[in-house]
Enzyme design. Structure first.
Site, PDB file in Angstrom:
ATOM      1  N   LYS A 190       0.849  -1.187   0.000  1.00  0.00           N
ATOM      2  CA  LYS A 190       0.000   0.000   0.000  1.00  0.00           C
ATOM      3  C   LYS A 190       0.888   1.242   0.000  1.00  0.00           C
ATOM      4  O   LYS A 190       1.585   1.524   0.961  1.00  0.00           O
ATOM      5  CB  LYS A 190      -0.902   0.052   1.238  1.00  0.00           C
ATOM      6  CG  LYS A 190      -1.983   1.125   1.051  1.00  0.00           C
ATOM      7  CD  LYS A 190      -2.562   1.638   2.346  1.00  0.00           C
ATOM      8  CE  LYS A 190      -1.719   2.655   3.020  1.00  0.00           C
ATOM      9  NZ  LYS A 190      -1.553   3.947   2.301  1.00  0.00           N
ATOM     10  N   GLY A 242       7.494   4.638   8.078  1.00  0.00           N
ATOM     11  CA  GLY A 242       6.625   5.791   8.287  1.00  0.00           C
ATOM     12  C   GLY A 242       6.839   6.362   9.676  1.00  0.00           C
ATOM     13  O   GLY A 242       7.912   6.204  10.263  1.00  0.00           O
ATOM     14  N   SER A 243       5.803   6.967  10.201  1.00  0.00           N
ATOM     15  CA  SER A 243       5.963   7.679  11.471  1.00  0.00           C
ATOM     16  C   SER A 243       6.007   6.703  12.648  1.00  0.00           C
ATOM     17  O   SER A 243       5.472   5.590  12.584  1.00  0.00           O
ATOM     18  CB  SER A 243       4.804   8.650  11.657  1.00  0.00           C
ATOM     19  OG  SER A 243       3.593   7.934  11.681  1.00  0.00           O
ATOM     20  N   GLU A 264      10.558   0.761  10.173  1.00  0.00           N
ATOM     21  CA  GLU A 264      11.571   1.781   9.910  1.00  0.00           C
ATOM     22  C   GLU A 264      10.876   3.113  10.134  1.00  0.00           C
ATOM     23  O   GLU A 264      10.027   3.520   9.338  1.00  0.00           O
ATOM     24  CB  GLU A 264      12.093   1.615   8.475  1.00  0.00           C
ATOM     25  CG  GLU A 264      13.456   2.211   8.285  1.00  0.00           C
ATOM     26  CD  GLU A 264      13.381   3.668   7.878  1.00  0.00           C
ATOM     27  OE1 GLU A 264      13.424   4.519   8.800  1.00  0.00           O
ATOM     28  OE2 GLU A 264      13.264   3.955   6.690  1.00  0.00           O
ATOM     29  N   GLU A 391      10.605  15.191  15.615  1.00  0.00           N
ATOM     30  CA  GLU A 391      10.923  15.182  14.194  1.00  0.00           C
ATOM     31  C   GLU A 391      10.050  16.231  13.498  1.00  0.00           C
ATOM     32  O   GLU A 391       8.828  16.210  13.631  1.00  0.00           O
ATOM     33  CB  GLU A 391      10.589  13.787  13.675  1.00  0.00           C
ATOM     34  CG  GLU A 391      11.017  13.526  12.278  1.00  0.00           C
ATOM     35  CD  GLU A 391      10.709  12.094  11.862  1.00  0.00           C
ATOM     36  OE1 GLU A 391       9.673  11.549  12.271  1.00  0.00           O
ATOM     37  OE2 GLU A 391      11.526  11.540  11.107  1.00  0.00           O
TER      38      GLU A 391
HETATM   39  P1  NAI Z   1       2.317   7.899   8.393  1.00  0.00           P
HETATM   40  O1  NAI Z   1       3.161   7.074   9.247  1.00  0.00           O
HETATM   41  O2  NAI Z   1       0.988   8.330   8.890  1.00  0.00           O
HETATM   42  O3  NAI Z   1       2.057   7.149   7.002  1.00  0.00           O
HETATM   43  C1  NAI Z   1       2.914   6.187   6.439  1.00  0.00           C
HETATM   44  C2  NAI Z   1       2.072   5.114   5.773  1.00  0.00           C
HETATM   45  O4  NAI Z   1       1.309   4.419   6.741  1.00  0.00           O
HETATM   46  C3  NAI Z   1       1.068   5.636   4.765  1.00  0.00           C
HETATM   47  O5  NAI Z   1       1.019   4.735   3.685  1.00  0.00           O
HETATM   48  C4  NAI Z   1      -0.233   5.624   5.531  1.00  0.00           C
HETATM   49  O6  NAI Z   1      -1.360   5.519   4.711  1.00  0.00           O
HETATM   50  C5  NAI Z   1      -0.075   4.385   6.375  1.00  0.00           C
HETATM   51  N1  NAI Z   1      -0.862   4.347   7.599  1.00  0.00           N
HETATM   52  C6  NAI Z   1      -1.348   5.383   8.332  1.00  0.00           C
HETATM   53  N2  NAI Z   1      -2.001   4.914   9.413  1.00  0.00           N
HETATM   54  C7  NAI Z   1      -1.914   3.564   9.365  1.00  0.00           C
HETATM   55  C8  NAI Z   1      -2.364   2.506  10.226  1.00  0.00           C
HETATM   56  N3  NAI Z   1      -3.022   2.751  11.338  1.00  0.00           N
HETATM   57  N4  NAI Z   1      -2.072   1.245   9.891  1.00  0.00           N
HETATM   58  C9  NAI Z   1      -1.370   0.964   8.765  1.00  0.00           C
HETATM   59  N5  NAI Z   1      -0.939   1.923   7.921  1.00  0.00           N
HETATM   60  C10 NAI Z   1      -1.195   3.194   8.211  1.00  0.00           C
HETATM   61  O7  NAI Z   1       3.105   9.131   7.963  1.00  0.00           O
HETATM   62  P2  NAI Z   1       2.502  10.483   7.397  1.00  0.00           P
HETATM   63  O8  NAI Z   1       1.204  10.892   8.000  1.00  0.00           O
HETATM   64  O9  NAI Z   1       2.512  10.300   5.943  1.00  0.00           O
HETATM   65  O10 NAI Z   1       3.561  11.484   7.956  1.00  0.00           O
HETATM   66  C11 NAI Z   1       3.467  11.904   9.300  1.00  0.00           C
HETATM   67  C12 NAI Z   1       4.819  12.010   9.902  1.00  0.00           C
HETATM   68  O11 NAI Z   1       5.455  10.737   9.837  1.00  0.00           O
HETATM   69  C13 NAI Z   1       5.757  12.912   9.187  1.00  0.00           C
HETATM   70  O12 NAI Z   1       5.616  14.228   9.564  1.00  0.00           O
HETATM   71  C14 NAI Z   1       7.061  12.364   9.620  1.00  0.00           C
HETATM   72  O13 NAI Z   1       7.408  12.833  10.885  1.00  0.00           O
HETATM   73  C15 NAI Z   1       6.819  10.894   9.717  1.00  0.00           C
HETATM   74  N6  NAI Z   1       7.250  10.122   8.556  1.00  0.00           N
HETATM   75  C16 NAI Z   1       8.359   9.377   8.667  1.00  0.00           C
HETATM   76  C17 NAI Z   1       8.816   8.677   7.590  1.00  0.00           C
HETATM   77  C18 NAI Z   1      10.022   7.838   7.654  1.00  0.00           C
HETATM   78  O14 NAI Z   1      10.574   7.510   6.624  1.00  0.00           O
HETATM   79  N7  NAI Z   1      10.474   7.420   8.794  1.00  0.00           N
HETATM   80  C19 NAI Z   1       8.150   8.741   6.309  1.00  0.00           C
HETATM   81  C20 NAI Z   1       6.943   9.520   6.300  1.00  0.00           C
HETATM   82  C21 NAI Z   1       6.545  10.181   7.401  1.00  0.00           C
END
Ligand code: NAI
Length: 777
Positions: A190, A242-243, A264, A391
């Site tokens: 996804k 992701g976060s 990660e 972050e």
């Molecule tokens: P996020 O962690 O919410 O999203 C990443 C992925 O997880 C997306 O595909 C999203 O649809 C999915 N997701 C969201 N909630 C989920 C759940 N409950 N179960 C399974 N999948 C789920 O990150 P977002 O909102 O895009 O960004 C928010 C913050 O996350 C950013 O400001 C940053 O601090 C951090 N981030 C860190 C990343 C990294 O590479 N470590 C990458 C992107 C964001």
């Protein structure tokens, strides 16, 4: 403007990349995309728009994945999995090789589409992301080829779910899909809701590689779709980037399910500049560290730590460099910093910076209209201020000064994260002294943001667990071909109707910090032999005892830096002392279990010899990365590790967990067999006479079910293993979300303790740190 004017001025004119082909591809799909399931796009359903962050222009409509869509994708992946896994490794290698070649053949289209959809400069997607994507598939084609010969006992996990973020949409796809497929798994991926397009294009292209139907499936949607995917019972492994917040939710959602998990997550990575560093290079590196992809990078060097003597000079040069950065249309090849992913994220960055009370320097560059944020440097913050700890995920750098290397280490580690770090100094001794002291999965020396498929990438602490890249990364997509049978709970012997009590009363205490300690709660229980004889009493440990044991383990930090030779000597000495008392231990086992204990004692001595032998032979690797330099894969201890020991092998199980942990330099808090704890409590005397420093091994007897959640929730424990015969996997994993400790649990399956000294114990007891060392001036 004349040519002469241009030569006089030397300013860059715009050099826009054409997006025609990318728009043509979208148009060929009528601007609407369904999911890619079982080798084809299904008709588009209800969904949402994906926009170009730079302009706000709607690029396409994508479908919001429903539970039914997930069901369809997971069952397609399930159907395809056994055939895919049964293909010879060479055939899978050929297909991965074809994918790598196709990524290269379509590189420009993929790069432009990536830039359109996520707003990163085309220079980055074209010159960094796409070459790394291709490299990842090439490298993993090689791993597919070699897997059976190198890891004959390991097989695929099955159906894997990959949930990825928006900052490196295609690269994160490659990091998940390439190793998953190489290992014989099938995938449902996804993509992030803000950046779904390159995953869909990749899926379309994958058909040209001869990838069998159902091996790769893409379901688009938001967090709800992601949550439904990771919770689907047909999924065997989840890989998430992701976060940290969502990482926690996924840990909780998968707890006890038996699904493999790698996370990660975020970071607040230190960028340390010593006064003898090549300051101009360090400034250039910093531009890359924090303004690469507008700072929307998990390993962004977002915390500058600069040595006091050069701080002023360094900041001055940095500001001058910042002021020259070009910000604007990401499709322009001259642009340094592109757009912020979404107005919602822009608002988050703006609010975080506006709330801080530091001195703010914003790059003196004109900002184009739209979703942009200027490169920003903030000084004068305290170490505890939110911007130092949280972050931002934007082009915002915070800076502090330090005086000594020790202070630099302290500041660097003053974070709940542990993803990456950069160290800048011309003194190689200092650099190599710093690298092991920084709590991070990756350390770049005089460099930053170096990545390669051969080198592991991943974090410690709240940056998650697991590695991506290299053999160490591949292991997370494999599991032993032979799984243990279901384990029956082994219970303590009940108090007899007619107890036999003789001899002098014996009460086994706890063992904390090298000393025997009474249980804090003041509770004990009797241990009976199967024939009804009272064998002694054992303390019932509680939360405070665990807290004391963890504190004692932290205090014994010298063990982590003791030489491997010394650790080996101590473990040999433990074996020697156990051997001197072999009959006594065999007798104790016989009394507790009613079975002859000789073989178990002999096996425990042999196990100690094995780990003494391994202590100084677990070698790191030098990774052949494509730079002039090396990447070292260094094995480090995980830290302070809790372990709930098996019930069914009271001595051998205890030794089998303790020995690898201490051999690799960890400190342990061990909870012995609940049913037969006295073999472990007798063991104090062996430890006391074996030169083991106090606090390296701590033993807290008690009820597994009560102590497991306490250990799982402990913020200062880095990992927790559970081999209890009462299956505590769900409790351990669910309880671990507070600090996202690494968990290793038996999922209610039996372990053959006579053979349990394999590489999986060594892997669980070590953390691989990648240290990048470029050569040259
Ligand atoms: P996020 O962690 O919410 O999203 C990443 C992925 O997880 C997306 O595909 C999203 O649809 C999915 N997701 C969201 N909630 C989920 C759940 N409950 N179960 C399974 N999948 C789920 O990150 P977002 O909102 O895009 O960004 C928010 C913050 O996350 C950013 O400001 C940053 O601090 C951090 N981030 C860190 C990343 C990294 O590479 N470590 C990458 C992107 C964001």
């Amino acid at each position: 403007m004349t040519i002469r004017d241009i030569f006089d001025d030397m300013s860059y004119g715009p050099a826009p990349e054409s997006a025609t082909e990318a728009f043509d591809w979208i148009a060929r799909h009528d601007g609407k995309f369904g999911h890619f399931i079982n080798g084809a796009f299904i008709p588009a359903g209800q969904g949402f728009e994906t926009r170009a962050p730079a302009t706000g222009q709607v690029l396409a409509q994508v479908t919001q994945g429903s539970a039914a869509d997930i069901e369809m994708a997971v069952s397609a992946a399930r159907k395809a999995q056994s055939k895919w896994a049964a293909l010879p490794g060479h055939r899978r290698a050929q297909i991965l090789y074809a994918l790598a070649r196709l990524v290269q053949k379509h590189a420009r289209l993929l790069a432009v589409l990536e830039t359109l959809d996520c707003g990163k400069p085309i220079r980055e997607s074209r010159d960094i992301d796409l070459p790394l994507v291709a490299r990842h598939f090439y490298y993993h084609a090689g791993l597919a080829q070699l897997l059976e010969a190198e890891q004959p006992q390991m097989g695929p996990m099955g159906v894997c779910a990959a949930v990825i973020p928006w900052n490196f949409p295609l690269l994160m796809l490659a990091w998940k899909v390439a190793p998953a497929l190489a290992a014989g798994n099938t995938v449902v991926l996804k993509p992030a809701e803000w950046t779904p397009l390159t995953a869909l294009l990749f899926a379309e292209i994958s058909r040209e590689a001869g990838l069998p139907k159902g091996v790769l499936n893409i379901v688009t949607g938001d967090g709800e779709t992601g949550a439904a995917l990771v919770a689907h019972p047909g999924v065997d492994k989840v890989a998430f980037t992701g976060s940290t917040g969502v990482g926690r939710k996924i840990r909780a959602a998968t707890a006890g399910s038996g699904k493999g998990l790698t996370l990660e997550l975020g970071g607040k990575s230190p960028y340390i500049v010593f006064d003898d560093a090549d300051l101009d290079s360090a400034v250039e590196g910093l531009v890359d560290a924090i303004w690469f992809n507008g700072g929307q990078v998990c390993c962004a060097g977002s915390r500058l730590l600069v040595q006091e003597g050069v701080a002023e000079r360094f900041h001055a040069r940095l500001k001058a460099r910042m002021d020259g950065l070009r910000i604007g249309d990401p499709l322009d090849k001259c642009i340094d910093v592109g757009a912020i992913i979404d107005p919602e994220h822009l608002a988050r960055i703006t609010a975080m910076v506006d709330a801080c009370d530091g001195q703010i320097h914003r790059a003196a560059t004109d900002l184009p209209a739209g979703c942009y944020y200027p490169p920003t440097l903030i000084t004068g913050l305290s170490a505890a201020s939110p911007l130092m700890q949280e972050e931002v995920f934007g082009p915002v750098l915070v800076s502090m000064t330090f005086r000594t290397p020790a202070e630099a280490v302290e500041l660097a580690n003053n974070t709940r994260y542990g993803l990456a770090a950069s160290v800048w100094t011309e003194n190689v001794n200092l650099a190599l002294d710093m690298a092991p002291k920084i709590r991070a999965g990756v350390v770049w020396i005089n460099a930053t943001n170096l990545f390669d498929a051969a080198a592991g990438f991943g974090g410690v602490r709240e940056s998650g667990f697991g590695r991506e890249g290299g053999w160490e990364g591949l292991m997370a997509w494999l599991r032993p071909k032979v799984q243990g049978k279901a384990l029956k709970p082994v219970l303590p012997v009940d108090a007899p109707a007619d107890p036999q009590v003789e001899g002098i009363d014996r009460t086994a205490k706890l063992y904390i910090g090298g000393k025997q300690a009474r249980p804090d709660g003041g509770y004990s229980r009797a241990v009976w032999s199967p024939k009804g004889r009272l064998l002694g009493h054992v303390g019932i440990g509680n939360r405070k005892d665990i807290r004391n044991a963890v504190e004692a383990a932290h205090a014994a930090k010298g063990w982590a830096s003791a030489t491997a030779h010394l650790r080996a000597q101590v473990i040999y000495y433990i074996a020697e002392n156990l051997s001197a008392r072999a009959d006594e231990f065999a007798d104790r086992l016989r009394q507790m279990t009613g079975k002859d204990g000789k073989a178990e004692v002999e096996a425990a001595i042999a196990r100690l010899f094995t780990w003494a032998a391994r202590a100084d032979k677990v070698e790191g690797r030098v990774k052949p990365v494509p730079i002039r330099g090396v990447a070292l894969a260094m094995n480090e201890p995980v830290g302070v590790v809790g372990a709930i020991c098996p019930d069914e092998a009271p001595l051998l199980g205890f030794v089998s967990l303790m020995a690898p942990l201490i051999a690799m330099g960890n400190r342990a808090v061990l909870v012995p067999s609940e049913a037969f704890p006295l073999a472990a409590t007798d063991f104090y005397q062996v430890l006391d006479t074996s030169d083991l420093p106090g606090g390296v091994v701590n033993i807290v007897t008690g009820r597994h079910a009560e102590l497991a959640p306490v250990l799982a929730g402990h913020m200062d424990l880095d990992a927790l293993w559970s081999f209890s015969s009462s299956d505590l996997s769900a409790r351990v994993e669910a309880g671990s979300t507070a600090n996202l400790k690494r968990c290793w649990v038996n999922h209610g399956r039996a372990t053959d303790w006579t053979r349990a000294d394999g590489p999986d114990f060594q892997r669980a007891a070590t953390e691989v740190k990648t240290v990048w060392l470029p050569y040259g001036e």
